[in-house]
Design a protein around this motif. Structure first.
Motif, mmCIF file in Angstrom:
data_model
loop_
_atom_site.group_PDB
_atom_site.id
_atom_site.type_symbol
_atom_site.label_atom_id
_atom_site.label_comp_id
_atom_site.label_asym_id
_atom_site.label_seq_id
_atom_site.Cartn_x
_atom_site.Cartn_y
_atom_site.Cartn_z
ATOM 1 N N ASP A 1 0.838 -1.194 0.000
ATOM 2 C CA ASP A 1 0.000 0.000 0.000
ATOM 3 C C ASP A 1 0.876 1.249 0.000
ATOM 4 O O ASP A 1 1.432 1.646 1.030
ATOM 5 N N LEU A 2 0.971 1.874 -1.160
ATOM 6 C CA LEU A 2 1.792 3.066 -1.350
ATOM 7 C C LEU A 2 0.939 4.317 -1.538
ATOM 8 O O LEU A 2 1.422 5.343 -2.007
ATOM 9 N N SER B 1 -0.368 6.305 0.731
ATOM 10 C CA SER B 1 0.003 7.392 1.624
ATOM 11 C C SER B 1 0.718 6.802 2.830
ATOM 12 O O SER B 1 0.658 5.590 3.080
ATOM 13 N N ASP B 2 1.386 7.664 3.598
ATOM 14 C CA ASP B 2 1.940 7.223 4.868
ATOM 15 C C ASP B 2 0.901 7.291 5.986
ATOM 16 O O ASP B 2 1.215 7.053 7.157
ATOM 17 N N THR B 3 -0.349 7.581 5.619
ATOM 18 C CA THR B 3 -1.447 7.564 6.592
ATOM 19 C C THR B 3 -2.090 6.189 6.709
ATOM 20 O O THR B 3 -2.999 6.011 7.530
ATOM 21 N N VAL B 4 -1.664 5.223 5.927
ATOM 22 C CA VAL B 4 -2.333 3.915 5.893
ATOM 23 C C VAL B 4 -1.678 2.904 6.836
ATOM 24 O O VAL B 4 -2.104 1.748 6.893
ATOM 25 N N LEU C 1 -0.954 -0.664 -4.483
ATOM 26 C CA LEU C 1 -1.925 0.416 -4.370
ATOM 27 C C LEU C 1 -1.206 1.755 -4.417
ATOM 28 O O LEU C 1 -0.296 2.010 -3.619
ATOM 29 N N VAL C 2 -1.584 2.607 -5.373
ATOM 30 C CA VAL C 2 -0.991 3.936 -5.517
ATOM 31 C C VAL C 2 -2.116 4.949 -5.630
ATOM 32 O O VAL C 2 -3.270 4.601 -5.877
ATOM 33 N N MET C 3 -1.783 6.203 -5.461
ATOM 34 C CA MET C 3 -2.761 7.273 -5.557
ATOM 35 C C MET C 3 -2.716 7.902 -6.946
ATOM 36 O O MET C 3 -1.636 8.233 -7.448
ATOM 37 N N VAL D 1 3.215 7.944 -5.128
ATOM 38 C CA VAL D 1 3.495 6.886 -4.163
ATOM 39 C C VAL D 1 4.170 7.523 -2.946
ATOM 40 O O VAL D 1 4.900 8.516 -3.069
ATOM 41 N N VAL D 2 3.867 6.962 -1.786
ATOM 42 C CA VAL D 2 4.443 7.459 -0.542
ATOM 43 C C VAL D 2 4.979 6.272 0.243
ATOM 44 O O VAL D 2 4.263 5.293 0.470
#
Length: 358
Positions: free
Chosen positions: A7-8, A10-13, A316-318, A327-328
């Protein structure tokens, strides 16, 4: 069936670690609205000390933290805040400073590195002699790291210059420091020195350092006293918040030291993506933990198609636009995950090239 998820987005995940869950389960708590939660006291005291400010206040989110900070500094409706045209407060916080606070935003163009030209900031400051006609400038806002510029860092020299400008004109300086620890690590500057010029800072706990919930705002004792009252007004006064603060204390202790590893992983991924024909990655991507990937026109495909291709393989990317992905990196992404993600990007590009050949 997808058997591996990277899961890329966000760093909120990130998920709470076992140490965080244990700390939450055993946290000593009380009613924070009544001012008695001991774990909240510990977190706020630690954050104030770390940031070099007099006091701190836990808030449910960075959006609320920024809103409270702006409203404390701009305490008269019709006040004006100078901020970047590509910053989080201006774009992603639902216009709250205007809708709720009656504060007028005056955007100044953000450069590619997240800064605003000093002379443009100064030119945007209203002449007090025109107060009958114009809003009154009260505040300047910076964002560090600057998310929409790809996680770029604002230097201490630049921040000091903006702080000096604010003081010369009798203004306050607020820093949206959602990822300020990332900036501190990347620049090799102690975080308290990085925000020394600021009158207030909002630090997100649930981004780079991976706590599950919350942000902290820091400033003078007088500033925080006013902020506490506004937090209650906005519905942010909660009861046994020590449960959340306990996880944040673990994040501060365990995860700041991992940020450099996150940056290295982002740099490795960015370097690999630059080798792929049809993708464009900024040369400075990977300064911290955010990488933007632009799909070149010659690809004859868009970000949506590549995003779906990656999703089918568990990556998973935004999607930022029809031609841009984001990606984060964060502490729960391993080196192996980065290698796998890069191989999936390679397959995605190769698959598109094959389709074009057909």
């Amino acid at each position: 069936m997808v058997t591996r998820i990277v899961d890329l987005r966000s760093d909120t995940v990130t998920k709470p670690t076992e140490a965080m869950r244990a700390a939450m389960a055993s946290a000593e708590v009380d009613d924070d609205v009544l001012g008695n939660d001991p774990t909240a006291f510990r977190l706020e005291a630690e954050m104030a000390k770390t940031m070099g400010k007099e006091a701190a206040l836990f808030v449910p989110s960075g959006t609320m933290g920024n809103l409270i900070s702006v409203l404390v500094h701009c305490d008269v409706r019709g006040s004006e805040v100078i901020l970047g045209d590509n910053c989080h407060i201006y774009i992603y916080e639902n216009g709250g400073i205007a809708t709720i606070g009656g504060v007028h935003p005056r955007p100044v163009k953000n450069n590619d590195d997240g800064t605003m030209d000093i002379d443009l900031i100064e030119a945007a400051i209203r002449d007090p002699r025109g107060e009958l006609l114009y809003p009154t400038t009260k505040l300047i806002c910076l964002e560090n790291t600057h998310a929409n510029s790809g996680g770029r860092c604002l230097s201490v020299e630049y921040t000091d210059r903006v702080g000096d400008l604010a003081k010369r004109h009798g203004l306050k300086l607020h820093i949206d420091g959602a990822r300020i620890f990332n900036a501190s690590v990347a620049l090799g500057v102690p975080v308290n020195r990085l925000v020394q010029a600021a009158d207030s800072v909002c630090v997100c706990l649930s981004k780079g350092i991976g706590a599950p919930v919350g942000s902290v705002i820091v400033g003078s004792k007088n500033f925080i006293a006013k902020a506490r009252r506004l937090r209650k007004t906005l519905g942010g006064g909660m009861r046994q918040i020590g449960i959340l603060c306990a996880a944040a204390l673990v994040a501060l202790q365990e995860n700041i030291g991992k940020l450099e590893i996150d940056h290295n992983k982002a740099r490795f991924l960015a370097d690999g993506l630059r080798e792929l024909k049809g993708l464009r990655v900024n040369s400075l991507a990977g300064e911290t933990n955010i990488v933007f990937i632009d799909i070149e026109d010659g690809m004859r495909t868009g970000a949506e198609k590549i995003r779906k291709y990656l999703e089918e393989r568990g990556i998973l990317v935004m999607q930022e636009s029809s031609s841009r992905l984001r990606v984060v990196l964060h502490h729960q992404i391993s080196a192996s995950d980065v290698q796998y993600a890069l191989s999936c990007f390679q397959q995605a590009v190769k698959g598109v090239e094959n389709e074009m050949g057909d």
